[in-house]
Design a protein around this motif. Structure first.
Motif, PDB file in Angstrom:
ATOM      1  N   ALA A 158       1.093 -21.779   3.259  1.00 42.99           N
ATOM      2  CA  ALA A 158       1.694 -21.512   1.945  1.00 42.99           C
ATOM      3  C   ALA A 158       0.853 -20.548   1.116  1.00 42.99           C
ATOM      4  O   ALA A 158       1.394 -19.741   0.357  1.00 42.99           O
ATOM      5  CB  ALA A 158       1.879 -22.823   1.180  1.00 42.99           C
ATOM      6  N   THR A 159      -0.465 -20.611   1.271  1.00 42.64           N
ATOM      7  CA  THR A 159      -1.329 -19.693   0.528  1.00 42.64           C
ATOM      8  C   THR A 159      -1.020 -18.248   0.924  1.00 42.64           C
ATOM      9  O   THR A 159      -0.834 -17.380   0.060  1.00 42.64           O
ATOM     10  CB  THR A 159      -2.814 -20.018   0.801  1.00 42.64           C
ATOM     11  N   HIS A 160      -0.957 -18.011   2.218  1.00 47.62           N
ATOM     12  CA  HIS A 160      -0.711 -16.629   2.676  1.00 47.62           C
ATOM     13  C   HIS A 160       0.743 -16.218   2.441  1.00 47.62           C
ATOM     14  O   HIS A 160       1.020 -15.061   2.132  1.00 47.62           O
ATOM     15  CB  HIS A 160      -1.127 -16.491   4.145  1.00 47.62           C
ATOM     16  N   PHE A 161       1.656 -17.178   2.559  1.00 42.98           N
ATOM     17  CA  PHE A 161       3.066 -16.879   2.274  1.00 42.98           C
ATOM     18  C   PHE A 161       3.229 -16.519   0.796  1.00 42.98           C
ATOM     19  O   PHE A 161       3.978 -15.602   0.439  1.00 42.98           O
ATOM     20  CB  PHE A 161       3.933 -18.099   2.638  1.00 42.98           C
ATOM     21  N   GLY A 162       2.503 -17.221  -0.045  1.00 41.57           N
ATOM     22  CA  GLY A 162       2.544 -16.963  -1.482  1.00 41.57           C
ATOM     23  C   GLY A 162       2.072 -15.544  -1.832  1.00 41.57           C
ATOM     24  O   GLY A 162       2.594 -14.923  -2.755  1.00 41.57           O
ATOM     25  N   ARG A 163       1.096 -15.060  -1.076  1.00 38.05           N
ATOM     26  CA  ARG A 163       0.605 -13.688  -1.328  1.00 38.05           C
ATOM     27  C   ARG A 163       1.666 -12.657  -0.979  1.00 38.05           C
ATOM     28  O   ARG A 163       1.798 -11.630  -1.640  1.00 38.05           O
ATOM     29  CB  ARG A 163      -0.676 -13.435  -0.546  1.00 38.05           C
ATOM     30  N   LEU A 164       2.432 -12.953   0.070  1.00 36.10           N
ATOM     31  CA  LEU A 164       3.538 -12.060   0.434  1.00 36.10           C
ATOM     32  C   LEU A 164       4.624 -12.108  -0.641  1.00 36.10           C
ATOM     33  O   LEU A 164       5.216 -11.086  -0.998  1.00 36.10           O
ATOM     34  CB  LEU A 164       4.129 -12.474   1.785  1.00 36.10           C
ATOM     35  N   GLY A 165       4.867 -13.318  -1.141  1.00 34.23           N
ATOM     36  CA  GLY A 165       5.876 -13.487  -2.190  1.00 34.23           C
ATOM     37  C   GLY A 165       5.511 -12.719  -3.446  1.00 34.23           C
ATOM     38  O   GLY A 165       6.369 -12.094  -4.080  1.00 34.23           O
ATOM     39  N   ALA A 166       4.225 -12.746  -3.799  1.00 34.16           N
ATOM     40  CA  ALA A 166       3.766 -12.029  -4.991  1.00 34.16           C
ATOM     41  C   ALA A 166       4.036 -10.528  -4.841  1.00 34.16           C
ATOM     42  O   ALA A 166       4.438  -9.861  -5.802  1.00 34.16           O
ATOM     43  CB  ALA A 166       2.281 -12.299  -5.219  1.00 34.16           C
ATOM     44  N   MET A 167       3.837 -10.017  -3.624  1.00 35.70           N
ATOM     45  CA  MET A 167       4.131  -8.587  -3.374  1.00 35.70           C
ATOM     46  C   MET A 167       5.631  -8.337  -3.358  1.00 35.70           C
ATOM     47  O   MET A 167       6.114  -7.365  -3.948  1.00 35.70           O
ATOM     48  CB  MET A 167       3.583  -8.155  -2.010  1.00 35.70           C
ATOM     49  N   ALA A 168       6.359  -9.207  -2.668  1.00 36.39           N
ATOM     50  CA  ALA A 168       7.818  -9.023  -2.557  1.00 36.39           C
ATOM     51  C   ALA A 168       8.467  -9.056  -3.934  1.00 36.39           C
ATOM     52  O   ALA A 168       9.458  -8.363  -4.195  1.00 36.39           O
ATOM     53  CB  ALA A 168       8.417 -10.103  -1.649  1.00 36.39           C
ATOM     54  N   GLN A 169       7.889  -9.881  -4.824  1.00 36.09           N
ATOM     55  CA  GLN A 169       8.462 -10.026  -6.164  1.00 36.09           C
ATOM     56  C   GLN A 169       7.832  -9.080  -7.192  1.00 36.09           C
ATOM     57  O   GLN A 169       8.098  -9.187  -8.386  1.00 36.09           O
ATOM     58  CB  GLN A 169       8.323 -11.491  -6.619  1.00 36.09           C
ATOM     59  N   GLY A 170       6.973  -8.181  -6.711  1.00 34.89           N
ATOM     60  CA  GLY A 170       6.376  -7.194  -7.612  1.00 34.89           C
ATOM     61  C   GLY A 170       5.361  -7.748  -8.590  1.00 34.89           C
ATOM     62  O   GLY A 170       5.011  -7.093  -9.575  1.00 34.89           O
ATOM     63  N   LYS A 171       4.868  -8.978  -8.322  1.00 36.77           N
ATOM     64  CA  LYS A 171       3.866  -9.550  -9.230  1.00 36.77           C
ATOM     65  C   LYS A 171       2.491  -8.934  -8.987  1.00 36.77           C
ATOM     66  O   LYS A 171       1.640  -8.958  -9.859  1.00 36.77           O
ATOM     67  CB  LYS A 171       3.792 -11.072  -9.054  1.00 36.77           C
ATOM     68  N   VAL A 172       2.269  -8.503  -7.763  1.00 36.79           N
ATOM     69  CA  VAL A 172       1.038  -7.747  -7.458  1.00 36.79           C
ATOM     70  C   VAL A 172       1.474  -6.481  -6.728  1.00 36.79           C
ATOM     71  O   VAL A 172       2.549  -6.462  -6.109  1.00 36.79           O
ATOM     72  CB  VAL A 172       0.017  -8.555  -6.595  1.00 36.79           C
ATOM     73  N   PRO A 173       0.658  -5.422  -6.787  1.00 37.80           N
ATOM     74  CA  PRO A 173       1.051  -4.177  -6.121  1.00 37.80           C
ATOM     75  C   PRO A 173       1.213  -4.383  -4.615  1.00 37.80           C
ATOM     76  O   PRO A 173       0.470  -5.164  -4.014  1.00 37.80           O
ATOM     77  CB  PRO A 173      -0.141  -3.238  -6.410  1.00 37.80           C
ATOM     78  N   PHE A 174       2.179  -3.711  -4.031  1.00 39.97           N
ATOM     79  CA  PHE A 174       2.389  -3.788  -2.592  1.00 39.97           C
ATOM     80  C   PHE A 174       1.201  -3.171  -1.868  1.00 39.97           C
ATOM     81  O   PHE A 174       0.723  -2.100  -2.242  1.00 39.97           O
ATOM     82  CB  PHE A 174       3.677  -3.050  -2.212  1.00 39.97           C
ATOM     83  N   ASP A 175       0.724  -3.871  -0.840  1.00 43.24           N
ATOM     84  CA  ASP A 175      -0.402  -3.397  -0.030  1.00 43.24           C
ATOM     85  C   ASP A 175      -0.021  -3.685   1.419  1.00 43.24           C
ATOM     86  O   ASP A 175      -0.048  -4.838   1.878  1.00 43.24           O
ATOM     87  CB  ASP A 175      -1.670  -4.154  -0.460  1.00 43.24           C
ATOM     88  N   GLY A 176       0.358  -2.649   2.128  1.00 45.88           N
ATOM     89  CA  GLY A 176       0.879  -2.800   3.494  1.00 45.88           C
ATOM     90  C   GLY A 176      -0.085  -3.484   4.442  1.00 45.88           C
ATOM     91  O   GLY A 176       0.319  -4.344   5.238  1.00 45.88           O
ATOM     92  N   ALA A 177      -1.368  -3.124   4.356  1.00 41.83           N
ATOM     93  CA  ALA A 177      -2.354  -3.704   5.270  1.00 41.83           C
ATOM     94  C   ALA A 177      -2.511  -5.200   4.995  1.00 41.83           C
ATOM     95  O   ALA A 177      -2.550  -6.025   5.909  1.00 41.83           O
ATOM     96  CB  ALA A 177      -3.692  -2.990   5.120  1.00 41.83           C
TER      97      ALA A 177
END
Lengths: 151, 151
Positions: B42-61
């Motif tokens: 869930a921690t790592h999934f949450g980081r993807l969610g933050a990017m998907a939802q534009g809460k943090v800048p997208f970082d492909g790597a």
């Protein structure tokens, strides 16, 4: 192994690139995460130990899978060691983790190297090869616990 | 991806080959393990969610590494669902997990398939590709929670 090492390197690189705290909203999230990662790692490491110590019959396929999980988990917990999360209760990290961070990181790296070797050794389908690699990895775990964890 | 899928298959095969309870000494060890595996996932999934939802800048790597960890973690928790470990408090599994185990296992498999696809999508280095795959995976998580987890 090559693939495993590149994943390990990618995660390690990522952890270095970002300030650890930036990855967690609250310090308690970081603590929960690192404990969880260690719990998963220790569960699979314990299964290898049971085989290495003859408490359960040796199973080469199970050893390989468990050791692979241990190696992959071994890179995860360290991002969770964010500043201000030392403690005094049993099992919690000493303040030394942060005051001697380079030494702590080196101890983590030694453990990661030993469990990466354990993952290779576990594929040999030989109990003695497993025992030797397990022993070396267990020693690396203990060395870090003795120095940086409250007992 | 091929390597990821073969690890996933090996772990799933192992989980099927052994009675789940035989992998844990006590039911509470199984509960602790499954919670820990979900916490890391869930921690790592949450980081993807933050990017998907534009809460943090997208970082492909970072997206690729996080999604790879999610996919690898996704096969682990289920061995921890041993008989007699349902509960009534928030977040604990309903008894239905065991009385309708085939349905529960199918829901788990759907989630694992979606996060394996997410791991592939995350390598595209494109925020819209990530968003679509993240949404599908999140839906699979929620479907299982709605049916099998106490809220």
């Amino acid at each position: 192994m090559q693939r495993l090492l590149s994943t390990v390197a990618a995660v390690a690189g990522l952890a270095t690139a970002l300030p650890a705290a930036a990855q967690f909203q609250k310090p308690e999230d970081a603590v929960k995460y690192r404990k969880a990662a260690f719990t998963v790692m220790a569960t699979h490491f314990g299964r290898l130990g049971a085989m290495a110590q003859g408490k359960v019959p040796f199973d080469g396929a199970a050893a390989a899978v468990n050791a692979d999980i241990v190696a992959r988990m071994s890179v995860l917990p360290y991002a969770g060691f964010v500043e201000g999360t030392s403690g005094s209760e049993k099992g919690s990290p000493k303040a030394k983790v942060w005051s001697e961070r380079a030494k702590f990181d080196a101890a983590a790296k030694t453990m990661q190297d030993k469990v990466a070797k354990l993952a290779v050794a576990a594929k040999a389908n030989n109990v003695d090869t497993l025992k030797a690699a397990f022993g070396a990895a267990a020693k690396a775990c203990e060395a870090c616990h003795d120095e940086f964890r409250n007992e």
